[in-house]
Design an enzyme around this catalytic site. Structure first.
Site, PDB file in Angstrom:
ATOM      1  N   SER A 182     -98.292   0.915 -26.555  1.00  0.00           N
ATOM      2  CA  SER A 182     -99.302   1.516 -27.423  1.00  0.00           C
ATOM      3  C   SER A 182     -98.715   2.355 -28.552  1.00  0.00           C
ATOM      4  CB  SER A 182    -100.255   2.371 -26.591  1.00  0.00           C
ATOM      5  OG  SER A 182     -99.553   3.346 -25.858  1.00  0.00           O
ATOM      6  N   HIS A 210    -103.731  -3.466 -26.008  1.00  0.00           N
ATOM      7  CA  HIS A 210    -103.489  -3.750 -27.433  1.00  0.00           C
ATOM      8  C   HIS A 210    -103.214  -5.226 -27.699  1.00  0.00           C
ATOM      9  CE1 HIS A 210    -103.506   0.451 -28.645  1.00  0.00           C
ATOM     10  NE2 HIS A 210    -102.906   0.692 -27.504  1.00  0.00           N
ATOM     11  N   LYS A 243    -110.655  -1.563 -28.132  1.00  0.00           N
ATOM     12  CA  LYS A 243    -109.738  -1.737 -29.267  1.00  0.00           C
ATOM     13  C   LYS A 243    -110.133  -2.970 -30.081  1.00  0.00           C
ATOM     14  CE  LYS A 243    -106.831   1.502 -27.167  1.00  0.00           C
ATOM     15  NZ  LYS A 243    -106.031   1.836 -26.005  1.00  0.00           N
TER      16      LYS A 243
END
Ligand SMILES: *Cc1c(COP(=O)(O)O)cnc(C)c1O
Length: 390
Positions: A182, A210, A243
């Site tokens: 991250s 991610h 995200k």
């Protein structure tokens, strides 16, 4: 009470002196990404994790609004006590298809998923092997499990193998890693990690926070998809909707037995009110979109390549790993100064300092999204102070 108060103040003052005091001093009022209004000033946002720009997509907003109208604002209960709507079940079915696993379970956030999966599945006499740069929530989950925690140096497969060899064969082992780190943006060597998991009969827990929506040619389900190893009994995939999927909440995709066990033993799953319908409906819409329409992901990758091309024009070459690009500065002071300088030029790039990252590695963490234009990207790169990596 007075000494307790003054000790808090002393600690806060010390953090401020070290330039480590975290403050909520940046408020966004108009989030029309990538342009936002920050403390009243219009700036370009280069630190948001809304990688595909889906948080403002009409399909998500429409699905969310419809669910809000139909089901109301809250579920009124935990999943096991009346808080399971048909929407939650539909989402779990869809996640399992997306990940090609037997089953899936929705958690209220990535943080809660990581804490709940690790503390729920790993026991006191087990050993957890974790990359040194794993996300804080994975560290917390491992600590809560009370297992022995071995943190191996970042991406160091030799150190991991040595640690595995030193552990008794009969001991249960868990290898735990971010897939895209991250704060560093780099990739875990999943094929090698999985081979070690097989060799030492370890469970393999992946955090795709991610990578979900960004990696994988067919489903865009994460970095695991790129290994083409398919579903594996020992692999547990975790990821967030917060995200690239532009919404909120998290998932775990794994074998039916793992999911059934989490429903028994994962306290952050059992003892928390389920996600509201508006959020679940947005998650369903986001999964539908990225699986049927590759253009968001393609646009993001075009932007990533373009950013690196702009860097190359300034004779800087960094490995292309994904949407997170760390520019390591080192000193915290310099990093904060650089954030401020960029803000004044109209670019918001948050500086990241210890303890979020190791001592001496303060950095600018740039994130790219599908919504940035080539012009905006090239202007950012022009504005950066760059020196060649040594
Ligand atoms: C953001 C993040 C989380 C936490 O997810 P939330 O949904 O924001 O709670 C977990 N793991 C990693 C690697 C992350 O980057």
């Amino acid at each position: 009470m007075e000494t307790t108060q003054s000790r808090l103040r002393d600690t806060l003052n010390e953090l401020a002196r070290e330039r480590r005091l975290r403050q909520l001093n940046k408020t966004v009022t108009e989030p029309f990404r990538p342009m936002i209004t920050l403390n009243g000033q219009p700036v370009l946002d280069f630190c948001n994790n809304d990688y595909l720009g889906l948080s403002h997509h009409p399909a998500l907003i429409k699905a969310s609004a419809e669910a809000l109208e139909k089901y109301g604002t809250g579920t009124g209960g935990a999943r096991l006590i009346g808080g399971t709507l048909d929407l939650h079940t539909q989402l779990e079915t869809k996640i399992a298809q997306f990940k090609q696993t037997e089953a899936a379970l929705v958690f209220n956030s990535g943080y809660q998923a990581n804490v709940g999966v690790l503390s729920g599945l790993i026991h006191r006499n087990d050993v957890t092997f974790a990359d040194r740069l794993n996300h804080a929530s994975l560290v917390d989950g491992a600590l809560l499990s009370r297992s022995r925690l071995v943190r191996y140096p970042h991406l160091d497969m030799v150190a991991l193998k040595t640690a595995l060899e030193k552990t008794d064969r009969a001991t249960r082992k868990f290898i735990v890693t971010d897939t895209i780190f991250s704060m560093d943006g780099d990739q875990a060597p999943l094929t090698e990690l999985f081979a070690l998991a097989e060799q030492f009969d370890a469970w393999f827990i992946l955090d795709e926070a991610h990578a979900t929506g960004i990696f994988g040619n067919t489903h865009r389900s994460g970095l695991w998809e790129t290994t083409q190893l398919g579903p594996q009994q020992r692999v547990i995939q975790i990821g967030t909707f917060s995200k690239a999927l532009g919404s909120f909440g998290a998932y775990v995709a794994a074998s039916q037995d793992v999911i059934d066990s989490l429903i028994q033993f994962s306290r952050s799953f059992v003892y928390s009110t389920s996600l509201p319908p508006a959020v679940i409906a947005a998650n369903l819409a986001a999964l539908e979109l990225i699986q049927t329409n590759p253009t968001f992901t393609q646009q993001l990758w075009e932007n990533i390549h373009y950013f690196h091309q702009c860097l190359a024009d300034r004779e800087i070459s960094l490995p292309i790993q994904g949407p997170i690009i760390p520019l390591i500065i080192g000193e915290t002071d310099k990093t904060l100064h650089e954030t401020q300088r960029l803000l004044e030029l109209g670019f918001y790039v948050q500086g990241i300092r210890p303890p979020t990252v190791p001592e001496g590695t303060s950095r600018l963490r740039i994130t790219l999204t599908a919504k940035h234009t080539p012009q905006q990207i090239s202007e950012l790169v022009q504005a950066l102070k760059l020196s060649k990596p040594v």
